[in-house]
Design an enzyme around this catalytic site. Structure first.
Site, short mmCIF file in Angstrom:
data_model
loop_
_atom_site.label_atom_id
_atom_site.label_comp_id
_atom_site.label_asym_id
_atom_site.label_seq_id
_atom_site.Cartn_x
_atom_site.Cartn_y
_atom_site.Cartn_z
N GLY A 23 22.37 -45.70 21.06
CA GLY A 23 20.92 -45.52 21.14
C GLY A 23 20.21 -46.85 20.99
O GLY A 23 20.56 -47.66 20.11
N ALA A 24 19.22 -47.09 21.85
CA ALA A 24 18.49 -48.35 21.82
C ALA A 24 16.99 -48.12 21.65
O ALA A 24 16.17 -48.85 22.19
CB ALA A 24 18.75 -49.15 23.10
N GLY A 25 16.65 -47.06 20.90
CA GLY A 25 15.25 -46.81 20.57
C GLY A 25 14.89 -47.43 19.24
O GLY A 25 15.53 -48.38 18.78
N GLY A 27 15.29 -46.32 16.20
CA GLY A 27 16.38 -46.24 15.24
C GLY A 27 17.54 -47.14 15.60
O GLY A 27 18.07 -47.87 14.75
N ALA A 93 25.78 -43.46 27.56
CA ALA A 93 26.99 -42.82 27.05
C ALA A 93 27.23 -41.49 27.76
O ALA A 93 26.33 -40.66 27.85
CB ALA A 93 26.89 -42.61 25.55
N CYS A 175 8.19 -32.48 15.65
CA CYS A 175 7.40 -33.72 15.58
C CYS A 175 5.98 -33.41 16.05
O CYS A 175 5.69 -33.45 17.24
CB CYS A 175 8.04 -34.80 16.44
SG CYS A 175 7.30 -36.43 16.25
N GLY A 336 9.45 -42.38 12.03
CA GLY A 336 8.69 -43.37 11.27
C GLY A 336 9.50 -44.02 10.16
O GLY A 336 10.65 -44.42 10.34
N CYS A 369 3.00 -41.61 7.63
CA CYS A 369 2.52 -41.35 9.00
C CYS A 369 1.11 -41.90 9.17
O CYS A 369 0.22 -41.61 8.35
CB CYS A 369 2.54 -39.86 9.28
SG CYS A 369 1.85 -39.41 10.90
#
Length: 438
Positions: A23-25, A27, A93, A175, A336, A369
């Site tokens: 994952g490259a977001g 997180g 992936a 969310c 967040g 938030c």
């Protein structure tokens, strides 16, 4: 197609620890940088993403009304990761193979790992409601910058012939903040264009009350958010289950407190943005004990998967039970500062594993938030996220709008510099009593 392994070998020929971040977001990028900062130059770190761009998803509501361009909130990934000695694979992936300690890529290669950090974010489950979604349905989305760009294109068409708008979330959504933001940013934008009087807005949500946000409320979030909606003439339907969407029309079943249908609504719309439920992505749904039935990664209090101790996970893709049972199912948000808290715990625990000591770090799961409302905003703090809490408050003010803009610039700077916790951030949070790990 044959499978070609990708290995990490030190110049001297010795094997070094191989860490793969899936994952490259928000997180995944944060995890890769923090792992490098915590572990030093030794381990080989590889990030697997889809495509070559990082996108700051909290800015998507602004993209959807034309207040930002995609280029304002995106950046290339490989170049900045390379500055920290981190390899990027953009093929995506195909599947995680936990019994073999490898990830198969979509181009047929595989990457072996000693430790895997799963930070994929979610699969967007538009298919759970017939007619939902921007690709095969009739509603817009702001979950990705690509979706937000499509929402902006649809919004420009809508402005030529305005009418009713529906904003909200589908059953099992977790969310809710972006939906609240979008409803009020849309209100602000339409007022600026002097079109608000032509656009009735209805907020449709599975939450049992406005301001629940999947958290059971934060401070007086119910009173604050209801007041904001009233001031903006935004109507709402809570305990709402969207059952189907057609072109210009939405079927909504309003439930009572026992979860039984009490009223059926057929709502017309010219424009709609609805957040979907999330599930785990297909690539992780292999391996006995890796996921729960909806595909979220099972973790213990150290962010580690119980069945595969060399797999850690963080962010939206982890399995967290709902804060409380609601008449229409809702999930708990995992975004967040919660993500940053999990990132730090994972980095410290992998550091402990490499040193041969027990992994002891626990994420605090504190929720912070900042929700923009166009010209003002709402801030929510829940320490920890899941009740009972040590600290809980919600406040509205123009300072939140300014802070959200500043945070956008600040976070993009962090993703370019690779510094995941600048010294001033560390001390400001400490003064507020907000810690990342226990």
């Amino acid at each position: 197609m044959g499978i070609t392994p990708v290995h990490a070998i030190e110049p001297g020929g010795e094997h070094m620890a191989r860490i793969v971040v899936l994952g490259a977001g928000i997180g995944g990028m944060s995890a890769a940088y923090e792992l490098r900062g915590t572990l030093g130059p030794g381990p080989a770190i590889t990030v697997i993403g889809e495509g070559d761009r990082f996108s700051f998803t909290p800015s998507n509501p602004w993209v959807a009304v034309g207040w930002r361009k995609p280029s304002d909130v995106e950046m290339p990934v490989a170049r900045y990761l390379a500055k920290k000695g981190i390899v990027f694979e953009g093929a995506g992936a195909e599947r995680v193979e936990p019994d073999s300690n490898r990830v198969r890529l979509r181009d047929g290669r595989h990457i072996d790992y000693d430790f895997l950090v799963i930070a994929t974010g979610p699969r967007l489950a538009f298919d759970e409601v017939p007619g939902l979604g921007p690709e095969d349905g009739h509603t817009q989305s702001i979950c990705t910058t690509t979706h937000a760009t499509s929402a902006w294109e649809a919004y420009q068409t809508f402005l030529d012939n305005p009418g009713p708008v529906i904003v909200g979330a589908a059953p099992m959504a977790s969310c809710f903040g972006p939906a609240y933001e979008f409803a009020m940013i849309l209100d602000r934008d339409l007022r600026k264009r002097r079109l608000r009087d032509k656009v009735p807005i209805t907020y449709v949500t599975p939450e049992p009350y406005i301001g629940h946000m999947g958290l059971g409320g934060v401070g007086d979030s119910k009173g604050l958010m209801e007041s904001e909606f009233r001031q903006r003439h935004i109507q709402w339907i809570t305990n709402a289950k969207i059952t189907a969407v057609r072109s210009g029309e939405m079927d909504v079943s309003e439930m009572d407190d026992a979860g039984q249908a009490k009223k059926a609504h057929v709502l017309p719309f010219k424009y709609s943005m609805v957040l979907p439920a999330f599930t785990g992505v297909p690539a992780v749904r292999q391996g006995e004990g890796l996921c729960n039935p909806r595909g979220f990664i099972l973790i213990d209090k150290h962010q580690r998967n119980p069945a595969y101790p060399n797999i850690f996970s963080l962010g939206v893709c982890v399995a967290i039970p709902p804060v409380e049972a609601t008449p229409v199912p809702t999930g708990a948000p995992k975004t967040g500062f919660m993500i940053e808290s999990m990132v730090t715990a994972v980095a410290h625990n992998i550091q402990a594993e490499l040193a041969g000591t027990p992994a002891m770090a626990e994420a605090t799961w504190n929720a912070i938030c900042l929700a923009d409302m166009g010209d003002t905003g709402a801030a929510f703090v829940a320490l920890p996220q899941i009740p009972p809490r040590n600290v809980t408050w919600a406040k509205v003010g123009k300072w939140v709008h300014v802070a959200k803009i500043a945070f956008e610039k600040y976070f993009l700077m962090k993703m370019k510099s690779g510094n995941t916790e600048p010294v001033y951030e560390k001390y400001v949070l400490k003064l507020l009593g907000i810690m990342r790990t226990r």
